[in-house]
Design a protein around this motif. Structure first.
Motif, mmCIF file in Angstrom:
data_model
loop_
_atom_site.group_PDB
_atom_site.id
_atom_site.type_symbol
_atom_site.label_atom_id
_atom_site.label_comp_id
_atom_site.label_asym_id
_atom_site.label_seq_id
_atom_site.Cartn_x
_atom_site.Cartn_y
_atom_site.Cartn_z
ATOM 1 N N UNK A 1 -22.245 18.034 32.703
ATOM 2 C CA UNK A 1 -20.851 18.312 32.964
ATOM 3 C C UNK A 1 -20.530 17.856 34.388
ATOM 4 N N UNK A 2 -19.389 17.202 34.546
ATOM 5 C CA UNK A 2 -19.014 16.742 35.882
ATOM 6 C C UNK A 2 -17.808 17.532 36.393
ATOM 7 N N UNK A 3 -17.703 17.590 37.684
ATOM 8 C CA UNK A 3 -16.628 18.299 38.365
ATOM 9 C C UNK A 3 -15.291 17.638 38.007
ATOM 10 N N UNK A 4 -14.282 18.430 37.604
ATOM 11 C CA UNK A 4 -12.999 17.841 37.249
ATOM 12 C C UNK A 4 -12.220 17.287 38.452
ATOM 13 N N UNK A 5 -12.623 17.617 39.662
ATOM 14 C CA UNK A 5 -11.935 17.139 40.854
ATOM 15 C C UNK A 5 -12.550 15.842 41.372
ATOM 16 N N UNK B 1 -15.733 14.448 40.117
ATOM 17 C CA UNK B 1 -16.646 13.858 39.133
ATOM 18 C C UNK B 1 -18.129 13.963 39.502
ATOM 19 N N UNK B 2 -18.482 14.711 40.541
ATOM 20 C CA UNK B 2 -19.895 14.945 40.880
ATOM 21 C C UNK B 2 -20.514 15.921 39.889
ATOM 22 N N UNK B 3 -21.822 16.035 39.947
ATOM 23 C CA UNK B 3 -22.529 16.991 39.104
ATOM 24 C C UNK B 3 -22.142 18.411 39.518
ATOM 25 N N UNK B 4 -21.940 19.305 38.548
ATOM 26 C CA UNK B 4 -21.519 20.671 38.869
ATOM 27 C C UNK B 4 -22.664 21.486 39.456
ATOM 28 N N UNK B 5 -22.288 22.554 40.148
ATOM 29 C CA UNK B 5 -23.252 23.493 40.722
ATOM 30 C C UNK B 5 -23.046 24.828 40.034
ATOM 31 N N UNK B 6 -24.124 25.484 39.648
ATOM 32 C CA UNK B 6 -24.050 26.717 38.869
ATOM 33 C C UNK B 6 -23.137 27.766 39.516
ATOM 34 N N UNK B 7 -23.178 27.909 40.802
ATOM 35 C CA UNK B 7 -22.383 28.929 41.496
ATOM 36 C C UNK B 7 -20.886 28.644 41.459
ATOM 37 N N UNK B 8 -20.496 27.390 41.266
ATOM 38 C CA UNK B 8 -19.081 27.010 41.312
ATOM 39 C C UNK B 8 -18.577 26.422 39.995
ATOM 40 N N UNK C 1 -18.195 21.408 41.580
ATOM 41 C CA UNK C 1 -19.454 21.105 42.266
ATOM 42 C C UNK C 1 -19.587 21.880 43.569
ATOM 43 N N UNK C 2 -18.469 22.352 44.110
ATOM 44 C CA UNK C 2 -18.503 23.014 45.417
ATOM 45 C C UNK C 2 -17.306 23.939 45.578
ATOM 46 N N UNK C 3 -17.363 24.740 46.605
ATOM 47 C CA UNK C 3 -16.241 25.622 46.948
ATOM 48 C C UNK C 3 -15.004 24.786 47.276
ATOM 49 N N UNK C 4 -15.207 23.654 47.942
ATOM 50 C CA UNK C 4 -14.094 22.781 48.310
ATOM 51 C C UNK C 4 -13.315 22.329 47.083
ATOM 52 N N UNK C 5 -14.014 21.854 46.062
ATOM 53 C CA UNK C 5 -13.338 21.386 44.850
ATOM 54 C C UNK C 5 -12.663 22.546 44.114
#
Length: 56
Positions: free
Chosen positions: A1-5, A7-14, A18-22
């Motif tokens: 799954x990629x970040x909708x903002x 397109x990086x790989x997602x992070x379990x916590x977010x 992928x990050x708090x920023x996105x």
């Protein structure tokens, strides 16, 4: 799954981001009206915010 903002790989916590920023970018888009759900209801279209809708 990629970040909708970004397109990086997602992070379990977010997830789904992928990050708090996105996640914050996505939230800001919602709060600023960047995302909207279209409505087909007639009463939602072109309502004058200055018009007094209260019964007299």
């Amino acid at each position: 799954m990629s970040c909708p903002i970004c397109q990086s790989e997602t992070h379990k916590a977010y997830r789904p981001f992928c990050s708090r920023r996105c996640a914050d970018v996505d939230l800001a888009r919602w709060m600023n009206g960047g995302y909207a759900v279209p409505s087909q209801r007639e009463e939602d279209q072109d309502v004058d915010p200055e018009q007094d809708l209260r019964p007299h």
